[in-house]
Enzyme design. Structure first.
Site, PDB file in Angstrom:
ATOM      1  N   ARG A 298       0.881  -1.178   0.000  1.00 40.10           N
ATOM      2  CA  ARG A 298       0.000   0.000   0.000  1.00 40.10           C
ATOM      3  C   ARG A 298       0.910   1.216   0.000  1.00 40.10           C
ATOM      4  O   ARG A 298       1.678   1.438   0.948  1.00 40.10           O
ATOM      5  CB  ARG A 298      -0.910   0.014   1.228  1.00 40.10           C
TER       6      ARG A 298
ATOM      7  N   ASP B 232     -17.040   7.741  -2.028  1.00 40.87           N
ATOM      8  CA  ASP B 232     -15.773   7.557  -1.299  1.00 40.87           C
ATOM      9  C   ASP B 232     -15.335   8.922  -0.772  1.00 40.87           C
ATOM     10  O   ASP B 232     -15.880   9.962  -1.169  1.00 40.87           O
ATOM     11  CB  ASP B 232     -14.725   6.952  -2.263  1.00 40.87           C
TER      12      ASP B 232
ATOM     13  N   GLN C  40     -10.250  -3.837  -3.303  1.00 39.55           N
ATOM     14  CA  GLN C  40     -11.535  -3.295  -2.879  1.00 39.55           C
ATOM     15  C   GLN C  40     -12.595  -3.516  -3.949  1.00 39.55           C
ATOM     16  O   GLN C  40     -13.722  -3.934  -3.654  1.00 39.55           O
ATOM     17  CB  GLN C  40     -11.393  -1.790  -2.586  1.00 39.55           C
TER      18      GLN C  40
ATOM     19  N   CYS D  23     -16.220   2.035   0.402  1.00 42.00           N
ATOM     20  CA  CYS D  23     -15.055   1.216   0.751  1.00 42.00           C
ATOM     21  C   CYS D  23     -14.629   1.413   2.198  1.00 42.00           C
ATOM     22  O   CYS D  23     -13.964   0.552   2.756  1.00 42.00           O
ATOM     23  CB  CYS D  23     -13.901   1.500  -0.207  1.00 42.00           C
TER      24      CYS D  23
ATOM     25  N   HIS E 252      -7.260   0.621  -6.520  1.00 39.61           N
ATOM     26  CA  HIS E 252      -7.559  -0.168  -5.316  1.00 39.61           C
ATOM     27  C   HIS E 252      -8.259  -1.452  -5.774  1.00 39.61           C
ATOM     28  O   HIS E 252      -9.448  -1.659  -5.505  1.00 39.61           O
ATOM     29  CB  HIS E 252      -8.430   0.649  -4.361  1.00 39.61           C
TER      30      HIS E 252
ATOM     31  N   ARG F  71     -13.829  -8.212   1.619  1.00 40.40           N
ATOM     32  CA  ARG F  71     -12.388  -8.015   1.397  1.00 40.40           C
ATOM     33  C   ARG F  71     -11.628  -9.271   1.802  1.00 40.40           C
ATOM     34  O   ARG F  71     -10.698  -9.709   1.129  1.00 40.40           O
ATOM     35  CB  ARG F  71     -11.874  -6.816   2.233  1.00 40.40           C
TER      36      ARG F  71
HETATM   37  N1  NVA Z   1      -9.777   6.836  -1.744  1.00 37.86           N
HETATM   38  C1  NVA Z   1      -9.436   6.489  -0.395  1.00 37.86           C
HETATM   39  C2  NVA Z   1      -9.685   5.039  -0.158  1.00 37.86           C
HETATM   40  C3  NVA Z   1      -9.361   4.557   1.225  1.00 37.86           C
HETATM   41  C4  NVA Z   1      -9.568   3.082   1.395  1.00 37.86           C
HETATM   42  C5  NVA Z   1      -7.962   6.812  -0.150  1.00 37.86           C
HETATM   43  O1  NVA Z   1      -7.153   6.583  -1.058  1.00 37.86           O
HETATM   44  O2  NVA Z   1      -7.643   7.325   0.916  1.00 37.86           O
HETATM   45  N1   CP Z   2     -11.179   0.153   2.311  1.00 39.50           N
HETATM   46  C1   CP Z   2      -9.936   0.067   2.786  1.00 39.50           C
HETATM   47  O1   CP Z   2      -8.989  -0.197   2.036  1.00 39.50           O
HETATM   48  O2   CP Z   2      -9.825   0.288   4.116  1.00 39.50           O
HETATM   49  P1   CP Z   2      -8.484   0.518   4.952  1.00 39.50           P
HETATM   50  O3   CP Z   2      -7.913   1.842   4.492  1.00 39.50           O
HETATM   51  O4   CP Z   2      -8.933   0.545   6.368  1.00 39.50           O
HETATM   52  O5   CP Z   2      -7.517  -0.594   4.665  1.00 39.50           O
END
Ligand code: NVA
Ligand code: CP
Length: 305
Positions: free
Chosen positions: A102, A220, A132, A260, A129, A288
């Site tokens: 990540r 989101d 997700q 998500c 992502h 997930r």
């Molecule tokens: N779009 C959000 C998703 C978090 C799971 C981010 O990138 O922070």
């Molecule tokens: N949706 C998701 O990826 O959640 P986290 O940021 O908690 O891993």
């Protein structure tokens, strides 16, 4: 499939192979049927951004599959001190059977995969992502039985989720409509891809137009991780983008809501809409676990038979 880096890399057939195995693994998990397909296997998990769901679902998933997961905080590892990604890739390939990352730049995940001898999974980048969106497709299919022609709508920032939902949704046979503020549209490569789908894809700047008749409504965060600079100015661009009951009234009767998470009540989603759809949103969160177990099995060749 050798890595899971972005939905653009998957075929429709591969998406359904993952979803079918995820359904089976969910069935097994619910009934306590052992499925230790990854005994003795190790997953390294690199996190350069915060996480709740991704970390816990991957770690629990590896345990349930008989394997082990190692949490590597990028800030506490040599990555933060500048060790090149190709050296991290070659090192982890000597200890582990798979790596999840990540991070910010999609390029970093792609480079990791290029230099690693083991599969690499994208656990979220600024661009994509995929884990997700596979869970989202699984959750929708549980409710609609078939994904073919289902109308999915995304209202919000043209971010990693929008990018992945557009590609994953279209590849899986859904119709996709998107509303983003002007200047916050999805990635160019995604829009070029979606252009091949003609009327099955629409992009506009009006949430009311995008949600009309939608059977599944996504939103989101307006400010994704790493985009915090200028947050107040950004927020002003989202006037009219809060998913309220008034907006939901324009969707198809009985429409699902997906998020998500984490959710920001009063920003991208009203608290009452969130609570009314909490069952399907937390089913999405649960999925997930199952979908990632399927991905891990397929990538590490631990699938039964
Ligand atoms: N779009 C959000 C998703 C978090 C799971 C981010 O990138 O922070
Ligand atoms: N949706 C998701 O990826 O959640 P986290 O940021 O908690 O891993």
């Amino acid at each position: 499939m050798t890595d899971l880096l972005k939905m653009l890399d998957l075929s429709g057939r591969e998406i359904f192979e993952i979803l079918d195995l995820a359904d089976q693994l969910k069935f097994d998990q619910r009934r306590g049927i052992p499925h230790r397909y990854l005994e003795g296997k190790t997953l390294a998990m690199i996190f350069a951004k915060n996480s709740t769901r991704t970390r816990v679902s991957f770690e629990s998933g590896m345990f349930q599959l008989g394997g082990h997961a190692i949490y590597l905080n990028a800030r506490e590892s040599q990555i933060e001190r500048g060790e090149p990604v190709e050296d991290t890739a070659r090192t982890l390939s000597r200890y582990c059977n798979c790596v999840m990352i990540r991070t910010y730049a999609q390029q970093e995940a792609e480079e990791l995969a290029r230099f690693a001898d083991i599969p690499v999974i994208n656990g979220l980048t600024d661009f994509a992502h995929p884990c997700q969106v596979l869970a989202d497709l699984m959750t929708i299919r549980e409710r609609t039985a078939s994904l073919d022609g289902v109308h999915l709508c995304f209202i919000g920032d043209g971010n990693n989720m929008a990018n992945s939902l557009i590609v994953g949704g279209l590849k899986a046979g859904l119709r996709v409509s998107v509303a983003t503020p002007a200047g916050l549209e999805p990635d160019r490569a995604v829009l070029d891809f979606a252009g091949q789908y003609g009327e099955k894809f629409t992009l506009c700047h009006d949430p009311k137009q995008a949600i009309a008749g939608a059977e599944v409504v996504f939103t989101d965060a307006w400010t994704s991780m790493g985009r915090e600079r200028g947050e107040a100015e950004r927020r002003a661009l989202f006037a009219g983008y809060t998913l309220t009951e008034e907006l939901m009234a324009l969707a198809a009767p009985g429409a699902m809501v997906q998020h998500c998470l984490p959710a920001h009540r009063g920003e991208e989603i009203a608290a009452d809409v969130f609570e009314r759809h909490a069952a399907e949103i937390f089913e999405e969160a649960e999925n997930r676990l199952h979908v990632q177990k399927a991905v891990l099995c397929l990538l590490m060749g631990g699938k039964k038979g």
